[in-house]
Design a protein around this motif. Structure first.
Motif, PDB file in Angstrom:
ATOM      1  N   GLY A 193       0.838  -1.195   0.000  1.00  0.00           N
ATOM      2  CA  GLY A 193       0.000   0.000   0.000  1.00  0.00           C
ATOM      3  C   GLY A 193       0.869   1.240   0.000  1.00  0.00           C
ATOM      4  O   GLY A 193       2.078   1.177   0.261  1.00  0.00           O
ATOM      5  N   THR A 194       0.275   2.382  -0.271  1.00  0.00           N
ATOM      6  CA  THR A 194       0.998   3.650  -0.357  1.00  0.00           C
ATOM      7  C   THR A 194       0.728   4.504   0.874  1.00  0.00           C
ATOM      8  O   THR A 194      -0.427   4.676   1.268  1.00  0.00           O
ATOM      9  N   ASP A 195       1.802   5.032   1.488  1.00  0.00           N
ATOM     10  CA  ASP A 195       1.597   5.911   2.641  1.00  0.00           C
ATOM     11  C   ASP A 195       1.348   7.343   2.183  1.00  0.00           C
ATOM     12  O   ASP A 195       1.351   7.642   0.977  1.00  0.00           O
ATOM     13  N   LYS A 235      -2.411   6.046   2.924  1.00  0.00           N
ATOM     14  CA  LYS A 235      -3.484   6.604   2.102  1.00  0.00           C
ATOM     15  C   LYS A 235      -4.687   5.687   2.152  1.00  0.00           C
ATOM     16  O   LYS A 235      -4.560   4.466   2.126  1.00  0.00           O
ATOM     17  N   LYS A 236      -5.852   6.257   2.199  1.00  0.00           N
ATOM     18  CA  LYS A 236      -7.069   5.448   2.243  1.00  0.00           C
ATOM     19  C   LYS A 236      -7.755   5.455   0.887  1.00  0.00           C
ATOM     20  O   LYS A 236      -7.611   6.352   0.092  1.00  0.00           O
ATOM     21  N   GLU A 244      -2.456  -3.629   7.139  1.00  0.00           N
ATOM     22  CA  GLU A 244      -1.833  -2.638   8.002  1.00  0.00           C
ATOM     23  C   GLU A 244      -0.316  -2.727   7.871  1.00  0.00           C
ATOM     24  O   GLU A 244       0.235  -3.815   7.692  1.00  0.00           O
ATOM     25  N   PHE A 245       0.347  -1.565   7.991  1.00  0.00           N
ATOM     26  CA  PHE A 245       1.810  -1.590   7.927  1.00  0.00           C
ATOM     27  C   PHE A 245       2.362  -2.196   9.203  1.00  0.00           C
ATOM     28  O   PHE A 245       2.070  -1.752  10.317  1.00  0.00           O
ATOM     29  N   VAL A 246       3.171  -3.246   9.031  1.00  0.00           N
ATOM     30  CA  VAL A 246       3.883  -3.878  10.136  1.00  0.00           C
ATOM     31  C   VAL A 246       5.349  -3.947   9.727  1.00  0.00           C
ATOM     32  O   VAL A 246       5.694  -4.611   8.739  1.00  0.00           O
ATOM     33  N   PHE A 247       6.204  -3.230  10.463  1.00  0.00           N
ATOM     34  CA  PHE A 247       7.628  -3.305  10.150  1.00  0.00           C
ATOM     35  C   PHE A 247       8.127  -4.721  10.404  1.00  0.00           C
ATOM     36  O   PHE A 247       7.879  -5.300  11.463  1.00  0.00           O
ATOM     37  N   GLN A 248       8.827  -5.284   9.417  1.00  0.00           N
ATOM     38  CA  GLN A 248       9.326  -6.655   9.527  1.00  0.00           C
ATOM     39  C   GLN A 248      10.829  -6.621   9.799  1.00  0.00           C
ATOM     40  O   GLN A 248      11.596  -6.009   9.053  1.00  0.00           O
ATOM     41  N   TYR A 249      11.209  -7.295  10.880  1.00  0.00           N
ATOM     42  CA  TYR A 249      12.619  -7.320  11.262  1.00  0.00           C
ATOM     43  C   TYR A 249      13.002  -8.728  11.698  1.00  0.00           C
ATOM     44  O   TYR A 249      12.345  -9.325  12.561  1.00  0.00           O
TER      45      TYR A 249
END
Length: 614
Positions: free
Chosen positions: A313-315, A613-614, A327-332
């Motif tokens: 998705g685009t922020d 962005k929605k 949903e944005f989830v930072f992956q580490y």
């Protein structure tokens, strides 16, 4: 009666003596699990958790072996000794620890007895993985051939079995390691630096399975959380007219959906109020699939699935972000090689296989990049259960690309001009790996190439990968030949954390740091060799290492704010002469406090809020 007692005692003595003849070979370091290996029944657990039947027989244990010239094709008349399957012949746990090479072939042989419960059923012989070219014989008759070191395969051996008595199973393996064009990951004939010991032959579980004349051969399941359905199809071998497939989903003991369909046809089971799978909530549903013939269930398998979605998705800044369940989830997570000092490609026990994932989770990581290797199905099953996202690499091979320096892309490797044979080998195995791993929800990213290692026809391979599995993201070239194809732009940088330039790539692709770190600390008594060990940056003690690592982690939130969606730290454990692991190669020392790592990493997720962005 006395004679029976004597025979039984003799049998027990023979088995006991047989077990005592096995011991790990060589003098390298070992994990603590090596002591728990049972030579009568190593790795006894059911090997295929995504398609379970109860009619099976584990064939792991001590087999006969012989190494002969590769030119010899006939089954050997005599064998050199015992080898413990499923540990590769070069490993300590095989009890042999010998190198084979391209000029020789490795033969295995053992006697099997088909259980009485298999009577009037078809008998399938399964191999979890054999590296690389494998020919299989039953009672002297060749029943099948397989190419590929990383994908499971099975052979219907029913017609080759004798009607009664014991059966002779023989397997011939040829593996050129780094002298052939085939995928082989980090294996080389002369290990050094980041390149490790060759692995030849059987390295995953071998087992028999009894199935009906018509049987469920595979299932495919794809979750759709936006429509609250799980899409399922089941392939049936030897299906007849009128055969049907009954598919049911369960939440615990409660049946929540059920449909009947025809073999091969996809249905959509409605999953109301779906519990979404994530690292913080790894919820799994159960799945039951039955073959119905003339209103009677003739075959049953059990499986599981998860409701989860991976997408882009685009922020609000126009940057592409990697989304989990919208949903944005930072992956580490760590770069995970999956090597063992005692078993090489094969964990000594199932407990050991699970341990690395448990430790990774305890350290506060939410992702693992499985690096140029494929694991047994049980490893992915544990990631599903424990809640660990997985980036799955294709094992590399046929190296030799030329590196060039180009502005803005941090260096670039030319696509290699592979032979037709090499291309075919790669495509067939990559397709098979993706197919066999498709149902594991933990896998969210496919990585067809790493650092230009044998990278070829990048745009075409990415397109093929996306077509085969449109439900996941594709990282076209982790740190390699950068192309604006696939979903991800992936930079490698050692040792400091950096990221791809958002101005160049952010509006087109997700930005990730596919490798960084490599901070080394050799721990005396826990290294592969006494001296000349190696790391990207080496430290003298744990305090120095922790301080430097914390400096790196503290830089990541600013990168996340600038557009970074994921980062991969090198690496989970030391491997051979590499000493840049979070743990030592034998897993006996964790180099930085687990609780401190968890605290550091948790802040990355807490501070990774991004307006979308929605």
């Amino acid at each position: 009666m006395k004679r029976q007692i004597v025979l039984l005692a003799a049998s027990i003595l023979t088995i006991s003596t047989f077990a005592q003849t096995w011991k790990p070979a060589g003098d390298r370091i070992m994990t603590s699990w090596a002591e728990k290996v049972d030579p009568q029944q190593p790795l006894p657990d059911y090997p295929r958790p995504q398609l379970v039947r109860n009619t099976w027989l584990n064939l792991n244990g001590q087999w006969q072996y012989a190494v002969v010239p590769a030119t010899e094709q006939n089954i050997p008349a005599a064998y050199a000794g015992k080898i413990l399957v499923p540990f590769a012949i070069e490993s300590a746990l095989s009890g042999v620890a010998k190198t084979v090479g391209k000029d020789s072939a490795l033969w295995y042989q053992r006697t099997i007895t088909v259980p009485a419960t298999f009577k009037n059923k078809r008998v399938l012989l399964h191999f979890g993985a054999v590296d690389w070219l494998c020919d299989v014989y039953i009672n002297g008759k060749k029943v099948g051939t397989h190419q590929g070191g990383y994908d499971p395969f099975d052979i219907d051996i029913t017609s080759a079995l004798s009607k009664s008595g014991s059966q002779q199973l023989a397997v011939r393996v040829w593996d050129p390691s780094d002298e052939g064009p085939q995928p082989r990951g980090k294996q080389v004939n002369k290990p050094n630096g980041i390149w490790y010991t060759p692995v030849t032959g059987i390295w995953q579980t071998v087992w028999l399975e009894a199935v009906p004349q018509a049987y469920i051969s595979s299932i495919k399941q794809t979750p759709d959380i936006d429509k609250s359905v799980i899409r399922v199809s089941a392939q049936v071998e030897n299906a007849g007219p009128g055969d049907q497939v009954l598919i049911a989903a369960y939440k615990g003991t409660e049946k929540i959906a059920e449909q009947t369909t025809t073999p091969g046809a996809e249905i959509a089971l409605s999953i109301p109020n779906a519990a979404l799978w994530s690292p913080n909530h790894p919820f799994l549903y159960d799945l039951k699939v039955s073959l119905v013939q003339k209103n009677k269930k003739t075959d049953d398998i059990s499986s599981y699935f998860a409701m989860r979605k991976i997408s882009v998705g685009t922020d609000n800044n126009g940057i592409q972000r990697m989304l989990l369940n919208n949903e944005f989830v930072f992956q580490y997570g760590p770069l995970d090689q999956g090597w063992w000092p005692d078993g090489l490609y094969t964990a000594p026990t199932d407990e050991a296989l699970k341990y690395d994932i448990e430790q990774t989770k305890a350290m506060g990581f939410n992702m693992i990049r499985k690096h140029v290797k494929v694991e047994p199905a049980r490893w992915y099953n544990y990631c599903d259960k424990l809640g660990m996202l997985v980036w799955q690499d294709m094992p590399s091979g046929d190296l030799g690309n030329r590196w060039e320096s180009r502005p803005g892309v941090y260096g670039r490797a030319s696509d290699k001009d592979r032979t037709a044979e090499s291309e075919t080998i790669y495509r067939n195995e990559w397709r098979a790996i993706m197919d066999k791993l498709y149902n594991f929800p933990c896998i969210v990213v496919w990585v067809p190439f790493n650092e230009g290692w044998g990278q070829f026809k990048t745009k075409d391979i990415v397109q093929v990968t996306q077509q085969q599995d449109p439900s996941r993201l594709v990282n076209s070239a982790s740190g390699g030949n950068f192309e604006r194809v696939g979903h991800i732009m992936d930079l490698h940088n050692y040792p400091e954390p950096l990221m791809p330039d958002p101005a160049l790539f952010g509006a087109k692709q997700v930005l990730v740091l596919g490798e960084f770190g490599g901070l080394g600390l050799p721990v005396e008594g826990h290294t592969w060799q006494q001296k000349n060990n190696w790391g990207y940056q080496t430290f003298k003690n744990n305090e120095e290492l922790l301080k430097r690592y914390e400096e790196f982690v503290n830089r990541i939130p600013a990168l996340i704010k600038s557009g970074l969606s994921a980062a991969v730290y090198t690496q989970t454990t030391d491997v051979e002469v590499e000493t840049n692991g979070l743990m030592t190669y034998d897993r006996k020392v964790v180099k930085m406090p687990t609780s401190r790592l968890y605290e550091m990493h948790s802040k990355l997720y807490e501070n990774s809020s991004v307006a979308m962005k929605k």
